[in-house]
Design a protein around this motif. Structure first.
Motif, PDB file in Angstrom:
ATOM      1  N   ALA A 165       0.832  -1.207   0.000  1.00  0.00           N
ATOM      2  CA  ALA A 165       0.000   0.000   0.000  1.00  0.00           C
ATOM      3  C   ALA A 165       0.862   1.250   0.000  1.00  0.00           C
ATOM      4  N   TRP A 166       1.904   1.264   0.835  1.00  0.00           N
ATOM      5  CA  TRP A 166       2.767   2.438   0.890  1.00  0.00           C
ATOM      6  C   TRP A 166       3.541   2.636  -0.402  1.00  0.00           C
ATOM      7  N   ARG A 167       3.929   1.549  -1.056  1.00  0.00           N
ATOM      8  CA  ARG A 167       4.611   1.698  -2.352  1.00  0.00           C
ATOM      9  C   ARG A 167       3.683   2.357  -3.360  1.00  0.00           C
ATOM     10  N   ARG A 168       2.408   1.973  -3.343  1.00  0.00           N
ATOM     11  CA  ARG A 168       1.461   2.601  -4.276  1.00  0.00           C
ATOM     12  C   ARG A 168       1.256   4.070  -3.937  1.00  0.00           C
ATOM     13  N   ILE A 169       1.081   4.362  -2.642  1.00  0.00           N
ATOM     14  CA  ILE A 169       0.909   5.752  -2.224  1.00  0.00           C
ATOM     15  C   ILE A 169       2.109   6.582  -2.655  1.00  0.00           C
ATOM     16  N   THR A 171       4.271   6.022  -5.075  1.00  0.00           N
ATOM     17  CA  THR A 171       4.325   6.165  -6.533  1.00  0.00           C
ATOM     18  C   THR A 171       3.344   7.224  -7.021  1.00  0.00           C
ATOM     19  N   VAL A 172       2.107   7.161  -6.519  1.00  0.00           N
ATOM     20  CA  VAL A 172       1.075   8.102  -6.961  1.00  0.00           C
ATOM     21  C   VAL A 172       1.428   9.526  -6.545  1.00  0.00           C
ATOM     22  N   HIS A 173       1.757   9.713  -5.273  1.00  0.00           N
ATOM     23  CA  HIS A 173       1.952  11.072  -4.769  1.00  0.00           C
ATOM     24  C   HIS A 173       3.285  11.673  -5.201  1.00  0.00           C
ATOM     25  N   SER A 174       4.266  10.847  -5.498  1.00  0.00           N
ATOM     26  CA  SER A 174       5.542  11.391  -5.961  1.00  0.00           C
ATOM     27  C   SER A 174       5.410  12.043  -7.329  1.00  0.00           C
ATOM     28  N   ALA A 175       4.383  11.665  -8.080  1.00  0.00           N
ATOM     29  CA  ALA A 175       4.174  12.251  -9.403  1.00  0.00           C
ATOM     30  C   ALA A 175       3.522  13.626  -9.329  1.00  0.00           C
ATOM     31  N   ALA A 176       3.006  13.998  -8.148  1.00  0.00           N
ATOM     32  CA  ALA A 176       2.321  15.285  -7.992  1.00  0.00           C
ATOM     33  C   ALA A 176       3.323  16.398  -7.732  1.00  0.00           C
ATOM     34  N   ASP A 177       2.951  17.618  -8.106  1.00  0.00           N
ATOM     35  CA  ASP A 177       3.786  18.781  -7.798  1.00  0.00           C
ATOM     36  C   ASP A 177       3.794  19.062  -6.301  1.00  0.00           C
ATOM     37  N   ARG A 178       2.697  18.740  -5.630  1.00  0.00           N
ATOM     38  CA  ARG A 178       2.603  18.933  -4.183  1.00  0.00           C
ATOM     39  C   ARG A 178       1.569  17.963  -3.634  1.00  0.00           C
ATOM     40  N   THR A 179       1.876  17.384  -2.467  1.00  0.00           N
ATOM     41  CA  THR A 179       0.908  16.558  -1.745  1.00  0.00           C
ATOM     42  C   THR A 179       0.474  17.313  -0.503  1.00  0.00           C
ATOM     43  N   LEU A 180      -0.818  17.329  -0.254  1.00  0.00           N
ATOM     44  CA  LEU A 180      -1.372  18.007   0.909  1.00  0.00           C
ATOM     45  C   LEU A 180      -1.841  16.979   1.914  1.00  0.00           C
ATOM     46  N   ALA A 181      -1.285  17.029   3.117  1.00  0.00           N
ATOM     47  CA  ALA A 181      -1.648  16.113   4.194  1.00  0.00           C
ATOM     48  C   ALA A 181      -2.597  16.821   5.156  1.00  0.00           C
ATOM     49  N   ARG A 188       3.754  13.341   8.676  1.00  0.00           N
ATOM     50  CA  ARG A 188       4.921  12.592   9.129  1.00  0.00           C
ATOM     51  C   ARG A 188       4.977  11.207   8.482  1.00  0.00           C
ATOM     52  N   ASP A 189       3.835  10.527   8.409  1.00  0.00           N
ATOM     53  CA  ASP A 189       3.797   9.207   7.772  1.00  0.00           C
ATOM     54  C   ASP A 189       4.241   9.283   6.313  1.00  0.00           C
ATOM     55  N   LEU A 190       3.726  10.268   5.595  1.00  0.00           N
ATOM     56  CA  LEU A 190       4.076  10.408   4.188  1.00  0.00           C
ATOM     57  C   LEU A 190       5.571  10.655   4.013  1.00  0.00           C
ATOM     58  N   GLU A 191       6.121  11.569   4.797  1.00  0.00           N
ATOM     59  CA  GLU A 191       7.541  11.873   4.669  1.00  0.00           C
ATOM     60  C   GLU A 191       8.408  10.675   5.055  1.00  0.00           C
ATOM     61  N   GLU A 192       8.001   9.952   6.100  1.00  0.00           N
ATOM     62  CA  GLU A 192       8.778   8.787   6.525  1.00  0.00           C
ATOM     63  C   GLU A 192       8.768   7.673   5.479  1.00  0.00           C
ATOM     64  N   GLY A 194       8.820   8.289   2.223  1.00  0.00           N
ATOM     65  CA  GLY A 194       9.492   8.748   1.016  1.00  0.00           C
ATOM     66  C   GLY A 194       8.673   9.587   0.069  1.00  0.00           C
ATOM     67  N   VAL A 195       7.520  10.105   0.499  1.00  0.00           N
ATOM     68  CA  VAL A 195       6.725  10.974  -0.371  1.00  0.00           C
ATOM     69  C   VAL A 195       7.313  12.382  -0.311  1.00  0.00           C
ATOM     70  N   PRO A 196       7.653  12.968  -1.454  1.00  0.00           N
ATOM     71  CA  PRO A 196       8.273  14.302  -1.456  1.00  0.00           C
ATOM     72  C   PRO A 196       7.239  15.430  -1.512  1.00  0.00           C
ATOM     73  N   ARG A 197       7.711  16.631  -1.234  1.00  0.00           N
ATOM     74  CA  ARG A 197       6.923  17.868  -1.437  1.00  0.00           C
ATOM     75  C   ARG A 197       5.576  17.809  -0.712  1.00  0.00           C
ATOM     76  N   VAL A 198       5.593  17.476   0.565  1.00  0.00           N
ATOM     77  CA  VAL A 198       4.361  17.374   1.358  1.00  0.00           C
ATOM     78  C   VAL A 198       4.170  18.657   2.160  1.00  0.00           C
ATOM     79  N   ARG A 199       2.961  19.164   2.164  1.00  0.00           N
ATOM     80  CA  ARG A 199       2.596  20.330   2.974  1.00  0.00           C
ATOM     81  C   ARG A 199       1.327  20.009   3.765  1.00  0.00           C
TER      82      ARG A 199
END
Length: 402
Positions: A165-169, A171-181, A188-192, A194-199
């Motif tokens: 599940a985390w690998r899919r998350i 992959t999907v969110h890394s393609a976005a210009d920005r992820t909003l948590a 924190r979960d997203l950054e831990e 490996g999801v980049p550009r999280v706000r």
């Protein structure tokens, strides 16, 4: 700004993703922007249940694009100040209240026809993946909104699969210009993982609709003819919500448990919660009246990325009990607006409810503090924050292009 909102769920569905997508579209239209919504066809609509009528579940990225573009319904939902394009959908196996869109060529066509400047992906999973791919091909920036704890759901429904599940998350969110948590725990979960550009981007609450002034003594007498204190749960009745943790509360003297919502766990919960009142799905002003008429709100699910019902209870002036995990950590100030308890601990829930039911002054103080804490969290304020994220993404794209 011309915005396309690609959402995995939209009204008439009743859930956090649908509600947030609706409020986002409303705010964009109210501020003079041009939103368009792409969403799964609702149950019973033309285009729903299209295709073979059965499907196999897979977490694979490539399989999310394997559906044929079947069904014929498209167009605008009536009465809305923006167009809505519906794509064919099927019910989630074992959970027919949840619709899953069949990825469709209409997504790219709608982005092109709307001349989208930015794509907003609400909880991207199936339809959102197609929206992300279309935005990338067309060179349109995308903002992905993380709202669903897929890893927690994998753990609940499959007993494993969190890593997948985390690998899919990722992959999907890394393609976005920005992820909003929606919460600091989700960020924190997203950054831990490996999801980049999280706000951080929270959620609003309608403080006019949800209000302590709606407390209804006639409703309270109907629900608790013996004058019992009302302890309520509002939300989906599904395994991940762990509503069965309220079983011990049902045994407390002078307490009546009220359950609002529907879902696949309802039959087992009716057996597990003796004496509880099951009210089914309620919405709008009726739901607001129920919230305000509770004495205590108890949320039990440990996998909430935000937990909108906690905010609605607080806006209604009701003290909250919630697990010390996920979104509630940002919302509930322990010992001030409510009580945070150990997740998945039925004894902790019962003890917290007992403490509040025996202290009317404490309930009143928590309720007042909860209302004060959310009064500034309007959907207008949160919507303007979202527009700021859009502006940042568009500016960054322009700077890269230059």
């Amino acid at each position: 700004m011309r915005v396309v909102i690609v959402t995995e769920s939209f009204p008439p569905d009743v859930n956090g993703v649908a509600h947030c997508a609706l409020q986002t579209a409303r705010h964009l239209a109210a501020r003079g922007h041009d939103p368009l919504v792409i969403a799964p066809a609702a149950a019973g609509a033309a285009g729903a249940d299209s295709g073979s009528g059965s499907w196999s579940w897979s977490w694979s990225w490539s399989d999310s694009r394997s559906w044929s573009d079947t069904g014929s319904w498209s167009g605008s939902d009536s009465g809305l100040p923006y167009p809505v394009v519906r794509v064919p959908s099927l019910p989630l196996p074992g959970y027919p209240q949840v619709r899953v869109a069949l990825p469709s060529r209409r997504v790219a066509a709608a982005l092109t026809a709307h001349r989208a400047e930015i794509v907003h992906l609400a909880s991207p999973f199936v339809l959102g993946v197609r929206g992300m791919a279309a935005a990338a091909r067309l060179g349109i920036p995308a903002v992905a909104v993380y709202q669903t704890d897929l890893a927690g759901y994998a753990r609940t429904y499959m007993g494993a699969g969190e890593g997948t599940a985390w690998r899919r998350i990722r992959t999907v969110h890394s393609a976005a210009d920005r992820t909003l948590a929606p919460s600091t725990a989700a960020l924190r979960d997203l950054e831990e993982h490996g999801v980049p550009r999280v706000r951080l981007w929270g959620r609003g609450v309608d403080t006019a609709r949800f209000s302590p002034s709606l407390r209804d003594e006639a409703l309270r007498r109907a629900l608790a003819p013996g004058g019992e204190l009302l302890v309520g749960y509002v939300g989906r009745l599904a395994p991940e919500k762990q509503v069965e943790l309220l079983a011990g509360v049902c045994g407390l003297p002078g307490v009546r448990v009220v359950v609002v919502g529907d879902g696949p766990s309802e039959p087992s919960l009716r057996a597990a919660l003796p004496g509880a009142v099951f009210m089914g799905r309620r919405t709008g002003d009726e739901l607001a009246r129920i919230f305000a008429s509770l004495d205590v709100f108890a949320h039990t699910g440990p996998y909430e990325t935000f937990c909108q019902t906690v905010q609605e209870a607080m806006a209604s002036g009701v003290p909250v009990i919630a697990p010390a995990a996920g979104g509630p950590l940002d919302l509930v100030r322990h010992g001030s607006t409510g009580l945070l308890v150990e997740p998945r601990d039925a004894t902790a829930v019962r003890t917290a409810v007992s403490a509040l039911t025996h202290d009317a002054g404490l309930r009143a103080a928590y309720g007042r503090a909860g209302r004060a804490a959310v009064e500034s969290r309007t959907w207008a304020a949160v919507g303007d924050q979202l527009l700021g994220h859009y502006t940042d993404v568009l500016r960054d794209r322009t700077a890269v292009a230059a």
